[in-house]
Design an enzyme around this catalytic site. Structure first.
Site, PDB file in Angstrom:
ATOM      1  N   CYS A   1       0.915  -1.382  -0.126  1.00  0.00           N
ATOM      2  CA  CYS A   1      -0.004  -0.207   0.066  1.00  0.00           C
ATOM      3  C   CYS A   1       0.752   1.257  -0.091  1.00  0.00           C
ATOM      4  O   CYS A   1       0.042   2.699  -0.559  1.00  0.00           O
ATOM      5  CB  CYS A   1      -0.845  -0.169   1.333  1.00  0.00           C
ATOM      6  SG  CYS A   1      -0.188  -0.960   3.068  1.00  0.00           S
TER       7      CYS A   1
ATOM      8  N   HIS B   1      -2.807   6.511   4.203  1.00  0.00           N
ATOM      9  CA  HIS B   1      -1.207   6.755   4.719  1.00  0.00           C
ATOM     10  C   HIS B   1      -0.846   7.784   3.913  1.00  0.00           C
ATOM     11  O   HIS B   1      -1.204   8.798   3.233  1.00  0.00           O
ATOM     12  CB  HIS B   1      -0.662   5.364   3.977  1.00  0.00           C
ATOM     13  CG  HIS B   1      -0.411   3.672   4.006  1.00  0.00           C
ATOM     14  ND1 HIS B   1      -1.400   3.823   5.668  1.00  0.00           N
ATOM     15  CD2 HIS B   1      -0.332   2.772   4.484  1.00  0.00           C
ATOM     16  CE1 HIS B   1      -1.758   2.802   5.337  1.00  0.00           C
ATOM     17  NE2 HIS B   1      -0.756   2.379   4.502  1.00  0.00           N
TER      18      HIS B   1
HETATM   19  N1  LIG Z   1      -5.061  -3.031   4.823  1.00  0.00           N
HETATM   20  C1  LIG Z   1      -4.394  -2.981   4.036  1.00  0.00           C
HETATM   21  O1  LIG Z   1      -4.779  -1.463   4.015  1.00  0.00           O
HETATM   22  C2  LIG Z   1      -4.194  -3.711   2.916  1.00  0.00           C
HETATM   23  C3  LIG Z   1      -3.049  -2.676   2.353  1.00  0.00           C
HETATM   24  C4  LIG Z   1      -2.514  -4.064   0.890  1.00  0.00           C
HETATM   25  C5  LIG Z   1      -2.835  -5.595   1.211  1.00  0.00           C
HETATM   26  N2  LIG Z   1      -3.397  -5.703   2.488  1.00  0.00           N
HETATM   27  C6  LIG Z   1      -3.446  -6.729   2.165  1.00  0.00           C
HETATM   28  O2  LIG Z   1      -4.603  -7.407   2.100  1.00  0.00           O
HETATM   29  C7  LIG Z   1      -4.727  -9.425   3.371  1.00  0.00           C
HETATM   30  C8  LIG Z   1      -6.489  -8.167   3.848  1.00  0.00           C
HETATM   31  O3  LIG Z   1      -6.528  -7.112   4.733  1.00  0.00           O
HETATM   32  P1  LIG Z   1      -7.502  -6.734   5.397  1.00  0.00           P
HETATM   33  O4  LIG Z   1      -6.857  -5.834   5.464  1.00  0.00           O
HETATM   34  O5  LIG Z   1      -8.531  -6.409   4.329  1.00  0.00           O
HETATM   35  O6  LIG Z   1      -7.423  -7.810   7.064  1.00  0.00           O
HETATM   36  P2  LIG Z   1      -9.089  -7.997   7.416  1.00  0.00           P
HETATM   37  O7  LIG Z   1     -10.002  -6.133   7.422  1.00  0.00           O
HETATM   38  O8  LIG Z   1      -8.001  -8.213   8.862  1.00  0.00           O
HETATM   39  O9  LIG Z   1      -9.855  -8.858   6.700  1.00  0.00           O
HETATM   40  C9  LIG Z   1      -9.298 -10.493   6.458  1.00  0.00           C
HETATM   41  C10 LIG Z   1      -9.962 -11.037   5.773  1.00  0.00           C
HETATM   42  O10 LIG Z   1      -9.132 -12.620   5.427  1.00  0.00           O
HETATM   43  C11 LIG Z   1      -9.972 -13.556   5.839  1.00  0.00           C
HETATM   44  N3  LIG Z   1      -8.919 -14.746   6.505  1.00  0.00           N
HETATM   45  C12 LIG Z   1      -8.283 -14.975   7.289  1.00  0.00           C
HETATM   46  N4  LIG Z   1      -8.368 -15.913   7.783  1.00  0.00           N
HETATM   47  C13 LIG Z   1      -8.546 -16.843   6.629  1.00  0.00           C
HETATM   48  C14 LIG Z   1      -8.917 -18.285   6.500  1.00  0.00           C
HETATM   49  N5  LIG Z   1      -7.569 -18.746   7.086  1.00  0.00           N
HETATM   50  N6  LIG Z   1      -9.555 -18.455   5.507  1.00  0.00           N
HETATM   51  C15 LIG Z   1      -9.791 -17.309   4.939  1.00  0.00           C
HETATM   52  N7  LIG Z   1     -10.169 -16.145   5.328  1.00  0.00           N
HETATM   53  C16 LIG Z   1      -9.895 -16.201   5.909  1.00  0.00           C
HETATM   54  C17 LIG Z   1     -10.704 -12.974   7.017  1.00  0.00           C
HETATM   55  O11 LIG Z   1     -12.167 -13.046   6.866  1.00  0.00           O
HETATM   56  P3  LIG Z   1     -12.557 -13.628   8.055  1.00  0.00           P
HETATM   57  O12 LIG Z   1     -14.288 -13.208   8.626  1.00  0.00           O
HETATM   58  O13 LIG Z   1     -13.852 -15.345   8.476  1.00  0.00           O
HETATM   59  O14 LIG Z   1     -12.208 -14.436   9.327  1.00  0.00           O
HETATM   60  C18 LIG Z   1     -11.731 -11.998   6.531  1.00  0.00           C
HETATM   61  O15 LIG Z   1     -12.162 -11.413   5.354  1.00  0.00           O
HETATM   62  C19 LIG Z   1      -3.865  -9.203   3.729  1.00  0.00           C
HETATM   63  O16 LIG Z   1      -2.505  -9.844   3.133  1.00  0.00           O
HETATM   64  C20 LIG Z   1      -2.861  -7.646   3.783  1.00  0.00           C
HETATM   65  O17 LIG Z   1      -1.959  -7.517   4.058  1.00  0.00           O
HETATM   66  C21 LIG Z   1      -4.073  -4.905   3.188  1.00  0.00           C
END
Ligand SMILES: NC(=O)c1ccc[n+]([C@@H]2O[C@H](COP(=O)([O-])OP(=O)(O)OC[C@H]3O[C@@H](n4cnc5c(N)ncnc54)[C@H](OP(=O)(O)O)[C@@H]3O)[C@@H](O)[C@H]2O)c1
Length: 352
Positions: free
Chosen positions: A137, A252
């Protein structure tokens, strides 16, 4: 309404649909009217069966363990690096094009790392791995402003300091910041939650994001270097970063020092940046108008302010960047990759 019967429209799966990036992907699919003929929302067993709305229709969340990727032409993965490491190859083996938001495949030589405004040309052919990686990001807004500078003057060195929001740690990160802030306001000596952020983030700044490496840099800082080199196709680009978490809910910011290869004319630099697609230059002298996470403007733009050429070094200048990490830094980039592939790339003749 973007659910269509057109057989050329893709069947879409969103893995991590219940997370903040997954939710943002859904919002953007609705806002941008991306055509799809099937939608599958996928997450862990914890949220299987939960209902989420897309374009006014309810969809039950499906458990990743049970999902058949043969039912998806495109799968967006935003469920963490371990989940992508295990499940992206399963999806790719079924012929699904994966657009992965995690760190799992970004440096894989068979996987293009794409910011469509910068290097969409790498999407002409289907990747050998069947995966397109979405960069970090903080890398996405940075390379978008660095590319024209590299083309015009060349770049000798980049020094970036980031000010990253709690939403970068997903919905648990936002909750921990809000809970810690409330607790600290009630009792300054209270023990604050520190699961996502160590030390606690409320009323603090934390100069470490992701794990610490043997080099003394964090993985987040290493990602910015390696990913920028790959996207800009400058394997020896001299870039160094300090990544800092700040108590901001979303968006950010980055303070970026660039030393170009030749003297830079400030007016030309402002014009160059202002001409970029989906970039807003805030060239006001009034500090109240500088872009900030709270008030930057269009949520799908990279906002650039405080453009200062050094009086002591005419090759050197500072930029201040603000961008929505959930949109520009994650979901929007992934959607724009999909839009590009569907319009101009290897899927243009069909969904596979
Ligand atoms: N946030 C950012 O700014 C950002 C930017 C770039 C990249 N990312 C990347 O995007 C990804 C998600 O980030 P987020 O910020 O959206 O996190 P988040 O709000 O914590 O959401 C995580 C998601 O992953 C699912 N999940 C977790 N463990 C799982 C499993 N074992 N099997 C299937 N689904 C699973 C969760 O489902 P449940 O509801 O079932 O737990 C939820 O839908 C991360 O890898 C992060 O590094 C995030």
């Amino acid at each position: 309404m973007t659910l269509v019967t057109d057989p050329a429209a893709p069947r879409i799966a969103i893995v991590g649909a219940t997370g903040v990036v997954g939710n943002t992907l859904i919002e953007l699919i609705e806002e941008r009217g991306l055509h799809y003929r099937e939608m599958h929302l996928v997450a862990s067993a914890r949220s299987a069966g939960r209902e989420l709305m897309v374009d006014g229709r309810p969809y039950a969340v499906q458990d990743l363990e049970d999902f058949d990727f043969g039912r998806a032409d495109i799968a967006f993965f935003s469920a963490g690096t371990p989940v992508s490491t295990e499940w992206v190859p399963v999806a790719a083996a079924k012929g699904t094009l994966v657009i992965d938001n995690t760190n799992a495949f970004r440096m894989d030589p068979d996987t293009p790392l794409v910011v469509p405004q910068v290097n969409a040309h790498v999407l002409e052919r289907r990747p050998l791995s069947g995966i397109v990686a979405n960069p970090n990001c903080s890398t996405i807004p940075l390379v978008r402003v660095l590319q024209p500078v590299e083309h015009r003057w060349g770049i000798r060195q980049v020094v970036a300091s980031t000010y990253q929001a709690a939403s970068g740690q997903g919905h648990h990160g936002i909750e921990e910041l809000l809970e810690g802030t409330e607790l600290a306001l009630r009792d300054p000596d209270a023990e604050l939650p520190a699961e996502r952020f160590k030390p606690p983030l409320a009323f603090n700044v934390v100069p470490s994001i992701d794990r610490l490496l043997d080099t003394g840099f964090t993985l987040e800082e290493q990602k910015m270097l390696q990913e920028s080199r790959k996207i800009l196709d400058r394997p020896h680009l001299d870039l160094t970063a300090t990544c800092v978490r700040v108590p901001v809910v979303n968006s950010h910011s980055e303070a970026v020092w660039v030393e170009a290869g030749a003297p830079v004319d400030r007016k030309e630099l402002v014009g160059l940046l202002a001409a970029l697609p989906e970039v807003t230059v805030h060239d006001a002298e009034n500090p109240a108008a500088f872009p900030t996470p709270l008030r930057a403007g269009h949520p799908d733009h990279v906002h650039v302010g405080r453009i200062r050429v050094s009086p002591d070094n005419p090759r050197g200048f500072w930029l201040w960047l603000v961008s929505d990490n959930l949109r520009v830094g994650a979901a929007l980039n992934a959607i724009q990759v999909a839009e590009h592939v569907l319009r101009h790339g290897f899927m243009a003749g069909g969904t596979r």
